[in-house]
Design an enzyme around this catalytic site. Structure first.
Site, mmCIF file in Angstrom:
data_model
loop_
_atom_site.group_PDB
_atom_site.id
_atom_site.type_symbol
_atom_site.label_atom_id
_atom_site.label_comp_id
_atom_site.label_asym_id
_atom_site.label_seq_id
_atom_site.Cartn_x
_atom_site.Cartn_y
_atom_site.Cartn_z
ATOM 1 N N CYS A 60 0.854 -1.170 -0.007
ATOM 2 C CA CYS A 60 -0.003 -0.023 0.131
ATOM 3 C C CYS A 60 0.689 1.263 -0.067
ATOM 4 C CB CYS A 60 -0.803 0.047 1.338
ATOM 5 S SG CYS A 60 -1.824 -1.464 1.616
ATOM 6 N N GLU B 227 9.831 -24.567 -15.409
ATOM 7 C CA GLU B 227 9.730 -23.240 -15.031
ATOM 8 C C GLU B 227 10.995 -22.455 -15.580
ATOM 9 O OE1 GLU B 227 7.794 -21.210 -14.457
ATOM 10 O OE2 GLU B 227 8.763 -19.399 -13.657
ATOM 11 N N LYS C 146 0.548 -9.590 -18.692
ATOM 12 C CA LYS C 146 0.775 -10.164 -17.449
ATOM 13 C C LYS C 146 -0.344 -11.181 -17.056
ATOM 14 C CE LYS C 146 2.580 -10.478 -13.434
ATOM 15 N NZ LYS C 146 3.745 -11.662 -13.141
ATOM 16 N N ASN D 172 -0.290 0.326 6.575
ATOM 17 C CA ASN D 172 0.255 -0.594 5.943
ATOM 18 C C ASN D 172 0.746 -1.626 6.956
ATOM 19 O OD1 ASN D 172 0.096 0.671 3.622
ATOM 20 N ND2 ASN D 172 2.246 0.840 3.395
ATOM 21 N N GLY D 173 0.599 -2.905 6.885
ATOM 22 C CA GLY D 173 1.277 -4.059 7.688
ATOM 23 C C GLY D 173 0.063 -5.278 8.038
ATOM 24 N N TRP E 213 -3.785 -2.011 -1.443
ATOM 25 C CA TRP E 213 -3.896 -3.252 -2.446
ATOM 26 C C TRP E 213 -4.401 -4.438 -1.508
ATOM 27 C CZ3 TRP E 213 -1.247 -8.034 -3.125
ATOM 28 C CH2 TRP E 213 -1.414 -8.653 -4.491
ATOM 29 N N ARG F 248 2.651 0.059 -7.603
ATOM 30 C CA ARG F 248 2.670 -1.005 -6.565
ATOM 31 C C ARG F 248 1.553 -1.656 -6.812
ATOM 32 N NH1 ARG F 248 4.998 0.412 -0.961
ATOM 33 N NH2 ARG F 248 6.973 1.495 -1.476
ATOM 34 N N LYS G 279 10.832 -19.291 -18.197
ATOM 35 C CA LYS G 279 11.658 -18.096 -17.840
ATOM 36 C C LYS G 279 12.522 -17.548 -19.077
ATOM 37 C CE LYS G 279 9.576 -16.422 -15.126
ATOM 38 N NZ LYS G 279 8.482 -17.484 -15.194
ATOM 39 N N HIS H 193 15.251 -40.809 -24.473
ATOM 40 C CA HIS H 193 14.155 -41.340 -25.584
ATOM 41 C C HIS H 193 14.206 -40.408 -26.407
ATOM 42 C CE1 HIS H 193 12.947 -44.334 -22.497
ATOM 43 N NE2 HIS H 193 13.301 -43.234 -21.480
ATOM 44 N N GLU I 32 10.643 -16.623 -22.248
ATOM 45 C CA GLU I 32 9.765 -15.650 -22.524
ATOM 46 C C GLU I 32 10.557 -14.190 -22.560
ATOM 47 O OE1 GLU I 32 6.551 -15.332 -19.360
ATOM 48 O OE2 GLU I 32 7.849 -16.216 -17.955
HETATM 49 C C1 AGP Z 1 4.811 -16.807 -16.320
HETATM 50 O O1 AGP Z 1 6.015 -16.092 -16.165
HETATM 51 C C2 AGP Z 1 3.874 -16.056 -17.658
HETATM 52 N N1 AGP Z 1 3.716 -14.816 -17.330
HETATM 53 C C3 AGP Z 1 2.489 -16.981 -17.834
HETATM 54 O O2 AGP Z 1 3.020 -18.238 -18.027
HETATM 55 C C4 AGP Z 1 1.678 -16.804 -16.451
HETATM 56 O O3 AGP Z 1 2.450 -17.916 -15.504
HETATM 57 C C5 AGP Z 1 0.461 -17.644 -16.898
HETATM 58 O O4 AGP Z 1 -0.317 -16.952 -17.836
HETATM 59 C C6 AGP Z 1 -0.461 -17.946 -15.652
HETATM 60 O O5 AGP Z 1 -0.666 -16.708 -15.303
HETATM 61 P P1 AGP Z 1 -1.496 -16.620 -13.596
HETATM 62 O O6 AGP Z 1 -0.563 -17.206 -12.673
HETATM 63 O O7 AGP Z 1 -1.952 -15.122 -13.265
HETATM 64 O O8 AGP Z 1 -2.992 -17.539 -13.916
#
Ligand code: AGP
Length: 623
Positions: free
Chosen positions: A7, A495, A618, A111-112, A85, A35, A499, A518, A502
């Site tokens: 916040c 994962e 996002k 905040n807290g 938030w 934020r 990373k 395989h 992307e």
């Molecule tokens: C992860 O780095 C990506 N930005 C993307 O795969 C993300 O994890 C996916 O779209 C799921 O998003 P969510 O966790 O908000 O559901």
């Protein structure tokens, strides 16, 4: 309960009034919009001849400005502002700050997290207070109002002595319109020093355009700013603290990132804090687990015989870890499923007492929502592991737990992954206790390491420069990478590949280690590096070493993430990053961090837009 740091607090005392004061407050809140927030508000004392005025709203700063239209000229005296938030209590106008005491003589922005809020809430109600909101912050306004007896600073100090938890707060009083009282424990707070005017803020970005002179408020300190005197700071024993004025030497943009070059790096490096926040008030001292969002569903959790974990992207990989945790800690079969694939199946059939766990950082992922709705249409209970309170996943699931990881601004998800993995562990321990399953011999060490995981993560984050030098060797001339892991580290390998893909736009694939022979090993040559996750001490170690030798035999370059003290692996591979040894279930939290940092540094070296990678959003709110 308001989330840590997320916040925004702005407070002002000085000669400015009317439209100028309105612009100063709203401008200061706008500076912390990055934020993430879902409601905002301001309050002011005027000349002290009337109750404190408050204007607040659900929504954005623009909505607050709309609420202030036509009354800007009324703002005067001591003033406070806040962007919230939500982590507990829906994002709405009632829960927005500032909060006032019953008689509106005191207003607070905070905040807290107040950990003994239930006790305080009951005591205030027993003493006749009428509470308006679901937040713990409002309790502070009532408490301070009770203790007000001639000295506002003393009232705040006494009130806070009854509070357990952490806080950053600013308080104004109708009867003292020339001052703002502040206090800080853990959540950041600082003073902006102007010429006959002062600010208190959670982020210096809120006053930097007016003054670059700053006084940092230390841990467990409180005090007063007023237009007629220098700031006063004391500790909770009322011992004066010397206020040291410093000059801010960074720009606004850097202030928003707290000095980190990118939000993604800030979020990676702040994982010790976000893991702490995800655990706070949930992992109890005696080893129990408190998860308020599951309390009303204990019957379903006791009968649970099968689990399905629909998710996407990084959340799917966290859910793949969750699948193993549920099966091994709770003893119930579980499966992580790509949310879109599950939602698009013609015929879905699950055992009667199947429970769904939907992990989603944004809470807005359309594919995950579709899976949630399919599951609910079949009559199954669905719980969310979501970072955004009030998001569609948070609202549409039957219950669940919020990550409390703070807003994740970088498009590439990092701290949400580690918080989701941690929360799956807490959920499993919670269900295990609920079902009366006895503690296993290794539980004591497991819980002790879980409490230390933020500190252990800090040790891994501290290797960022070492990992950057590793990236400097590989950011050019290597178009493809494999990421390999076994068991609970296979999802971490997936994962790590995501990373790198992307944000650096390099090709990368994650595989279960054993899968290499395989087919995939056919691609290995000296231009195709492989990142291998190889913790010492579990059954797979010797097999992993054998897999590594197969890669090396084909001139493959191998980068290992391995256990501290494992000298043997350093003789076999080309590069090694060491992480601390922990219980098997906690490995994903530590092993993912070097992969996050490797992807980050590779992307920066390749000149990519780390926080907003091309073609990505996002939150993928379309199917
Ligand atoms: C992860 O780095 C990506 N930005 C993307 O795969 C993300 O994890 C996916 O779209 C799921 O998003 P969510 O966790 O908000 O559901």
């Amino acid at each position: 309960m308001e989330g840590e740091e997320v916040c925004g607090i702005v407070a002002y005392v000085g000669p400015r009034r009317g439209a100028e004061l309105t612009t100063l407050l709203v401008g200061g809140l706008s500076r912390v919009e990055y934020r993430g927030y879902d409601s905002a508000g301001v309050a002011w004392t005027g000349d002290g001849s009337h109750p404190i005025m408050v204007v607040k709203c659900q929504g954005k700063i623009a909505d607050l400005e709309e609420g202030l239209e036509g009354i800007e000229n009324r703002l005067s005296g001591a003033a406070i502002g806040h962007t919230r938030w939500a982590t507990h209590g829906d994002p709405n106008e009632t829960n927005a700050h500032p909060h006032r005491s019953c008689r509106r003589h005191v207003a607070v922005v905070h905040n807290g997290i107040i950990e003994n809020e239930d006790l305080i809430r009951r005591a205030l109600r027993d003493r006749g207070h009428v509470l308006q909101s679901e937040t713990d912050s409002e309790l502070l306004a009532h408490l301070i109002g009770e203790f007000l007896n001639g000295d506002p600073l003393e009232a705040v100090r006494t009130a806070l002595e009854t509070v357990q938890g952490d806080f950053a707060l600013a308080v104004i009083f109708r009867d003292y319109p020339d001052r703002v009282i502040f206090a800080r424990r853990e959540s950041p707070l600082c003073i902006g020093v102007g010429d006959g005017e002062y600010w208190v803020a959670s982020d210096p970005a809120s006053f930097m355009e007016h003054t670059r002179k700053i006084i940092d408020i230390g841990e467990d300190q409180l005090g007063v700013i007023s237009a007629s005197a220098d700031p006063v700071i004391v500790d909770f024993g009322n011992v004066p603290v010397t206020a040291k004025i410093e000059e801010i030497d960074w720009d606004i943009e850097e202030a928003e990132k707290d000095g980190y070059e990118h939000f993604m790096l800030k979020e990676i490096c702040r994982q010790p804090a976000s893991l702490t926040d995800s655990m706070r008030g949930r992992l109890l001292p005696e080893g129990g687990v408190h998860l308020g969002g599951l309390l009303d569903h204990r019957d379903v959790l006791q009968d649970m015989q099968y689990c399905v974990l629909p998710a996407a992207g990084t959340s799917l990989f966290a859910s793949m870890v969750g699948e193993i945790l549920i099966e091994e800690i709770v003893g119930v079969p579980a499966v992580a499923r790509n949310a879109a694939e599950l939602a698009n199946r013609q015929h879905l059939v699950f055992p009667r007492n199947t429970v769904f766990w939907a992990a989603s950082q944004s809470g807005g992922t359309a594919d995950t929502l579709s899976a949630i709705r399919r599951a609910q249409a079949l009559g199954h209970r669905v719980f969310g592991l979501c970072n955004v309170v009030g998001s569609p996943v948070s609202r549409e699931t039957d219950g669940g737990v919020h990550l409390h990881a703070g807003p994740e601004i970088g498009v590439a998800s990092t701290k949400a992954f580690t918080s989701q993995v941690l929360l799956f562990q807490l959920i499993c321990l919670y269900i295990r206790r609920l079902r009366g399953q006895e503690d296993l011999p290794w539980m004591g060490r497991y819980l002790e390491e879980m409490r230390r995981i933020p500190k252990l993560a800090a040790g891994v984050v501290a290797q960022s420069d070492l990992i950057r030098s590793l990236a400097e060797r590989f950011y050019q001339g290597y178009p493809s990478f494999y990421f390999l892991g076994r068991g609970i580290l296979y999802p971490v390998a997936m994962e790590g590949a995501l990373k790198l893909k992307e944000i650096s736009y390099l090709h990368a694939e994650g595989y279960p280690m054993a899968e290499m022979k395989h087919g995939p090993i056919a691609l290995i040559d000296e231009r195709f590096p492989t990142v291998v996750l190889v913790p010492q001490g579990d059954d797979h170690y010797e097999k992993i070493v054998a897999n590594i030798r197969e890669i090396k035999a084909r001139k493959g370059i191998v980068i290992a993430v391995a256990s501290q003290g494992d000298d043997r692996i350093a003789e076999i591979v080309d590069e090694v990053i060491y992480v601390p040894r922990v219980t098997y279930y906690l490995l994903p939290i530590l092993y993912v961090i070097p992969l996050q940092l490797f992807a980050y540094h590779m992307a920066v070296l390749r000149g990519c837009n780390v926080d907003q990678p091309r073609n990505l959003a996002k939150s993928v709110t379309v199917s």
